[in-house]
Design an enzyme around this catalytic site. Sequence first.
Site, mmCIF file in Angstrom:
data_model
loop_
_atom_site.group_PDB
_atom_site.id
_atom_site.type_symbol
_atom_site.label_atom_id
_atom_site.label_comp_id
_atom_site.label_asym_id
_atom_site.label_seq_id
_atom_site.Cartn_x
_atom_site.Cartn_y
_atom_site.Cartn_z
ATOM 1 N N ASP A 191 -27.274 -42.620 -39.483
ATOM 2 C CA ASP A 191 -27.875 -43.761 -38.782
ATOM 3 C C ASP A 191 -26.841 -44.882 -38.692
ATOM 4 O OD1 ASP A 191 -29.874 -45.656 -37.695
ATOM 5 O OD2 ASP A 191 -31.256 -44.069 -38.291
ATOM 6 N N HIS A 262 -28.264 -45.136 -32.538
ATOM 7 C CA HIS A 262 -28.224 -45.179 -34.010
ATOM 8 C C HIS A 262 -26.935 -44.561 -34.534
ATOM 9 C CE1 HIS A 262 -32.140 -46.944 -34.755
ATOM 10 N NE2 HIS A 262 -32.709 -46.100 -33.931
ATOM 11 N N ASP A 325 -33.738 -41.171 -30.084
ATOM 12 C CA ASP A 325 -34.598 -42.349 -29.949
ATOM 13 C C ASP A 325 -33.786 -43.626 -29.817
ATOM 14 O OD1 ASP A 325 -33.748 -41.898 -32.636
ATOM 15 O OD2 ASP A 325 -35.120 -43.458 -33.316
ATOM 16 N N GLU A 326 -34.437 -44.633 -29.292
ATOM 17 C CA GLU A 326 -33.960 -46.015 -29.329
ATOM 18 C C GLU A 326 -32.475 -46.151 -28.966
ATOM 19 O OE1 GLU A 326 -37.007 -47.883 -32.610
ATOM 20 O OE2 GLU A 326 -35.227 -46.900 -33.422
ATOM 21 N N PHE A 418 -45.083 -43.157 -43.194
ATOM 22 C CA PHE A 418 -45.333 -43.491 -44.592
ATOM 23 C C PHE A 418 -44.501 -44.692 -45.061
ATOM 24 C CE2 PHE A 418 -46.659 -38.811 -45.659
ATOM 25 C CZ PHE A 418 -47.827 -38.986 -44.945
ATOM 26 N N TRP A 467 -38.981 -43.759 -43.483
ATOM 27 C CA TRP A 467 -37.800 -44.567 -43.168
ATOM 28 C C TRP A 467 -37.535 -45.498 -44.349
ATOM 29 C CZ3 TRP A 467 -35.527 -42.507 -39.143
ATOM 30 C CH2 TRP A 467 -36.301 -41.835 -38.202
ATOM 31 N N THR A 468 -36.251 -45.642 -44.693
ATOM 32 C CA THR A 468 -35.959 -46.294 -45.975
ATOM 33 C C THR A 468 -35.303 -47.671 -45.869
ATOM 34 O OG1 THR A 468 -33.875 -45.073 -46.127
ATOM 35 C CG2 THR A 468 -35.797 -44.082 -47.198
ATOM 36 N N GLU A 469 -35.516 -48.383 -44.747
ATOM 37 C CA GLU A 469 -34.981 -49.749 -44.684
ATOM 38 C C GLU A 469 -35.364 -50.545 -45.921
ATOM 39 O OE1 GLU A 469 -36.502 -48.260 -42.123
ATOM 40 O OE2 GLU A 469 -35.639 -48.870 -40.197
HETATM 41 C C1 ACM Z 1 -38.163 -43.689 -34.884
HETATM 42 O O1 ACM Z 1 -39.025 -44.089 -35.689
HETATM 43 N N1 ACM Z 1 -37.275 -44.519 -34.374
HETATM 44 C C2 ACM Z 1 -38.104 -42.311 -34.493
#
Ligand code: ACM
Length: 529
Positions: A191, A262, A325-326, A418, A467-469
């Site tokens: 990422d 990303h 994505d994005e 989650f 996702w671990t932000e």
């Molecule tokens: C995502 O949550 N950007 C796939």
Amino acid sequence: MLLVCLSQCKSEVRRPDIMVIPMPSSLVNMAGTFSISSQTKILINSDIPEMHRVTNYLCKHLEDAYSVKNKVIFSGSAEKQSIFIRLNTALPISRESYYLTVNAKGVILQAVSPAGLFYGIQTLIQMMPPIRQKLSEVVIPAVEIKDMPRFSWRGLHLDVGRHFMPTAFIKQYLDYMAIHKLNTFHWHLTDDQGWRIEIKKYPLLTTVGSVRKETVVGRPGSKSFDGTQHGGFYTQEEIKEIVSYAADRFITVVPEIEMPGHALAALAAYPDLGCTGGPYEVATSWGVFDDVFCPGKENTFTVLEDILTEIIPLFPGEYFHIGGDECPKSKWQKCADCKQRMKDEGLRSEHELQSYFIQRIGKFLNDNGKKIIGWDEIMEGGLTANAAVMSWRGEQGGITAAKERHMVVMTPGEYCYFDHYQADPKNEPLAIGGFLPLKKVYNYDPVPAILTADESHFILGAQGNVWTEYLKTPEQVEYMVFPRAAALAEALWSPKSARNYDNFKSRLNRLAKVYDLMGIHYCKTEFHE
Ligand code: ACM
Ligand code: ZN
């Protein structure tokens, strides 16, 4: 709750309740119990290595939890007072299904594949007491179970780009998945904030790309940074070890290498891969960044294909996740190479350039034996043949893809993220947002009502995304994942007709004891202690 001792049991032995999660498709309680002691033989009818792996899993549990040590013996048929683990390819059931019979005479477990036997063993173990204590006999209730999963993709994801998670934790995560009969680990390896997989031909991806100099404190836009370097990556040897550890638990590891967006960590390592040539820096905050891989330059594809060439052999599964994505298009709009590419290829928009990117990488992966899966943006500008879609911006992407006869994994944010809050944010650690309580996960149905029966066959299943932000440690990951993963596991395994939230909650009390024994730092909001 059934606390009575049925007439067949020894007067002092209580028939334990069956509190299995996910609920089996068909479960009939029978009178009586069976007692497993060190005298109980474990019989197997096949000598293939997976049979030993499956059997060892059971033996290890009996020994670690209760100090009961059993002999494993090769045998073509059941014997009295034994546990017979029978690979039986003649059964009319699917690969991950199993039949389990327990009565006073013994245990017979049958399946057409070692995977089915493994799930049967998970169920058998869940019928044992959730304690760690020396026992002379482990008493299990008599039962007839015929069980099969509703979906073939029962997934859990983990983002190690935002925060690196050590190998030892990844193995625990796989252990946790196994007890929930989850079978697909989606490993988000790259990422903006970190590249986490060793690539021998491009060493800067890890020496530069796996390290960020500091991390934002609080939300993006905050002026506060922690001043602490964060890094970490997996060597290819570690990856192999993890993939093999997963295979022992019948879990497929799906790697994700994010492109074209990303990608800042990779650009920081190799600035030629971006439109402007940099310099770039591994991101220190969260969000969507404008600098992405440049599809105008031929070198971008050469390097990405070299990278994929190293990664493909490490992951034997059918699917390879390419992100998608994005991806902002602002740099492509200004890049002479990107404009030239669009002209040469007759592409009318940057969305079509994104599609060109995905199709080209998709073809490379197909040629190398992999099917691609990507986030639903991979449908922009036309979906690549053979591509599966992971629907995260709601279910619409998945619905459209299924109608076009593409395979779909459902991960809509509203039901499957989650990293969202699971209780009142006032009392919770800082999280990205949202609100996804346990019951909402439990009631999720991955097949949208709008699909016809034929179209619904394209729904492979669903997965929880992590996702671990805001999750810096394994403990924080565990807190967000459990018990929500148990709710999702039941939604993915059990037939709709067998699902009942109150009943699930009562069974969850047993699972919580298992979590305690395994040292899982689960969220206790739904347990009234
Ligand atoms: C995502 O949550 N950007 C796939
Ligand atoms: Zn460009």
